[in-house]
Design a protein around this motif. Structure first.
Motif, mmCIF file in Angstrom:
data_model
loop_
_atom_site.group_PDB
_atom_site.id
_atom_site.type_symbol
_atom_site.label_atom_id
_atom_site.label_comp_id
_atom_site.label_asym_id
_atom_site.label_seq_id
_atom_site.Cartn_x
_atom_site.Cartn_y
_atom_site.Cartn_z
ATOM 1 N N ASP A 1 -5.600 -1.306 -4.818
ATOM 2 C CA ASP A 1 -5.046 -1.908 -3.610
ATOM 3 C C ASP A 1 -6.014 -2.954 -3.057
ATOM 4 O O ASP A 1 -6.975 -2.618 -2.375
ATOM 5 C CB ASP A 1 -4.792 -0.814 -2.577
ATOM 6 C CG ASP A 1 -3.843 -1.277 -1.479
ATOM 7 O OD1 ASP A 1 -3.525 -2.485 -1.453
ATOM 8 O OD2 ASP A 1 -3.440 -0.443 -0.661
ATOM 9 N N GLN B 1 -7.577 0.431 -0.355
ATOM 10 C CA GLN B 1 -7.797 -0.905 0.198
ATOM 11 C C GLN B 1 -9.154 -0.956 0.924
ATOM 12 O O GLN B 1 -9.876 -1.937 0.827
ATOM 13 C CB GLN B 1 -6.651 -1.244 1.161
ATOM 14 C CG GLN B 1 -6.613 -2.686 1.579
ATOM 15 C CD GLN B 1 -5.288 -3.056 2.235
ATOM 16 O OE1 GLN B 1 -4.368 -2.254 2.316
ATOM 17 N NE2 GLN B 1 -5.200 -4.270 2.727
ATOM 18 N N SER C 1 0.839 -1.201 0.000
ATOM 19 C CA SER C 1 0.000 0.000 0.000
ATOM 20 C C SER C 1 0.868 1.244 0.000
ATOM 21 O O SER C 1 0.559 2.239 -0.664
ATOM 22 C CB SER C 1 -0.915 0.017 1.227
ATOM 23 O OG SER C 1 -1.797 -1.069 1.188
HETATM 24 MG MG LIG Z 1 -2.093 -2.741 2.123
#
Ligand SMILES: [Mg+2]
Ligand SMILES: Nc1ncnc2c1ncn2[C@@H]1O[C@H](COP(=O)(O)OP(=O)(O)OP(=O)(O)O)[C@@H](O)[C@H]1O
Lengths: 250, 252
Positions: free
Chosen positions: B159, B83, B49
């Motif tokens: 992500d 994410q 990330s």
């Molecule tokens: Mg991550």
């Protein structure tokens, strides 16, 4: 408890309260000049209305209320946003805030009268000061508390200027907190209206002082209840507006 | 690679906390070709990330260079699917999707129209008027994907976009993504933990490993598209990738 049952109980409680109030002066336990029985209030109200005093006093107070609220809330939101967004601005004003914040709104009355005279603008000024601090701190706190993750969303989509951050994220995200402050201010401003007018600016507060000096306590009660009713009205309207503005919340 | 759209050279990133220096990425070199579908895998916490955050400009590298060769003058050459979906709760679904288009010079009606198209693409055309809190986690994630696609970025950073979805929806969206990719020729940088997902989607899989994280291995997936899920070649690629990964973690 069911809704019907709690409503009935509330009505019964109010009736008991009014009965008790009516009985005290009627039974000679209290001098009616000190506490007028509730049955004398509606006639007193009609008299004030027919003389045109009631509408005039209420309109005048409302104009102070709205102007003071708008000025105080406007400044409070504006400076609160600035202070919530900018650490430098916050630091710059930190001691000024510490110095001025503890001064009660009413302590400004002497200056209000010196600066504005016994004029509506003096009342507006006093109301605005009380409102300002509440809204300022609510706004500052709300902006400070905005989820950093959401600010990142704006950055990731290319909104990097402070103004874009404010418009796209901070303001909408801080709205619930700002509204809580505004609602508190709505009540606070009513208190300030009476206080400000007691010093002679025409309006509900002034009329109450006149009536009390003539021992016309029924008229005093008319205006006390008027204020309760108006506050109730504004608060309900505000809660409805709040609900609509925050309809996005779960 | 000659036609690299992103070229990362000697990238390092460290977080300083209380005088302590926590190095997340160190001397990372990675080049992504225009139109490539690059998948990044690696253990949790290795810095996947963080790498995407550097590329989109949310994190500043301590040293190293990132060279971008995206369309000049484009306001949003890259878009990131976070994410966690990170929808803006005070905007209806359609206005969440239109978010990145504000400031693009399109009128509100045009933005809405484009957003509606993107919503239809992720299969949520009917939910345009909902508030984000009225969506399931998977639906929210799809709205976030639509929001990123709406700005028509040269590079799409994703992500773990499908990790919150059931396998049925996930496979549907994988196909959808490959279709969009084939249609638009976008470059995609895709992070996942799912090896099967990685080999299904990728032209190339990069394994990040180590502490601090570096590129530990690369596997090219030379299987023609459209790909058949559980095709023998893909299964073979997945097997070798799993081997690569377990070897890496054994080395540490
Ligand atoms: Mg991550
Ligand atoms: N703001 C921060 N300050 C300090 N450390 C951070 C910060 N953000 C992330 N880290 C650390 O950086 C490392 C890499 O985090 P990152 O989110 O990039 O991992 P990841 O590879 O995406 O993991 P996952 O697969 O679990 O999402 C982690 O060890 C994390 O604890």
């Amino acid at each position: 408890m069911s809704l019907v049952r709690s409503t009935l109980l509330a009505a019964a409680g109010l009736a008991a309260f009014l009965l008790f109030w009516e009985a005290m002066p009627r039974l000679g336990l209290i001098n009616p000049a000190f506490l007028p029985p509730p049955s004398t209030i509606p006639p007193a109200f009609l008299r004030e209305v027919s003389l045109g005093i009631w509408p005039e006093a209420v309109l005048s107070s409302l104009s102070h209320y709205v102007a003071g609220l708008a000025a105080g809330a406007g400044a409070g939101v504006g400076l609160g946003l600035l202070s919530g967004m900018s650490r430098s601005f916050e630091a710059f004003t930190a001691w000024i805030v510490r110095l001025l914040r503890p001064i009660p709104g009413l302590a400004w009355v002497p200056f209000a009268i010196i600066w504005f005279g016994v004029q509506p603008s003096a009342a507006v000024f006093i109301i605005a000061i009380g409102v300002f601090w509440i809204v300022f701190f609510a706004t500052q706190g709300a902006v400070r508390g905005v989820d950093r993750d959401l600010i990142e969303v704006a950055q990731a989509f290319g909104f990097r200027s402070p103004l874009a951050r404010l418009a796209k994220i901070l303001l909408p995200a801080a709205t619930p907190g700002i509204l809580v402050g505004l609602r508190t201010a709505l009540g606070q401003a009513w208190m300030a209206v009476v206080a400000a007018e007691i010093f002679g600016v025409p309006g509900v507060g002034q009329r109450m002082m006149q009536a009390s000096s003539l021992l016309s306590t029924d008229i005093v009660v008319v205006y006390m209840l008027t204020m309760a009713a108006l506050y109730g009205l504004f608060d309900s309207a505000f809660v409805a507006l709040q609900g609509w503005l925050l309809r996005w919340r779960a | 690679m000659g036609d690299a759209i992103i070229d990362i050279r000697a990238l390092s990133l460290a977080y300083e906390r209380g005088g302590q220096r926590n190095v997340i990425l160190s001397n990372l070199d990675l080049s992504i070709a225009r139109g490539e579908f690059l998948v990044i895998v690696g253990e949790s916490g290795v810095g996947k990330s963080t790498l995407l955050r550097v590329l989109i400009g949310l994190a500043r590298p301590s040293s190293g260079k990132v060279r971008l060769d995206t369309r000049p003058g484009c306001r949003t050459p890259m878009a990131l699917v976070f994410q966690d979906a990170r929808l803006l709760p005070w905007r209806r679904v359609i206005d969440n999707v239109a978010f990145g288009l504000e400031g693009s010079g399109l009128s509100k009606a045009e933005r809405r129209a484009r957003a509606a198209e993107m919503l239809a693409l992720v299969g949520l055309g009917d939910l345009a008027r909902r508030w984000p809190h009225q969506l399931s986690g998977g639906q929210r994630q799809r709205v976030a994907i639509a929001r990123a696609l709406a700005v028509e970025p040269d590079v799409l950073l994703m992500d773990e976009p499908f990790s919150a979805l059931d396998s049925f929806t996930r496979e549907g969206l994988q196909d959808e993504l490959q279709r969009i990719k084939a249609q638009t020729g976008k470059t995609v940088l895709f992070v996942t933990h799912d090896i099967d997902e990685a080999v299904t989607l990728a032209d190339r899989v990069v394994v990040l490993a180590g502490s601090p994280g570096r590129v530990a291995a690369e596997v090219r997936i030379d299987v023609p598209r459209p790909r058949q899920r559980r095709d023998a070649a893909l299964l073979e690629a997945a097997r070798s990738l799993r081997g690569e990964l377990s070897r890496r973690s054994a080395d540490l």
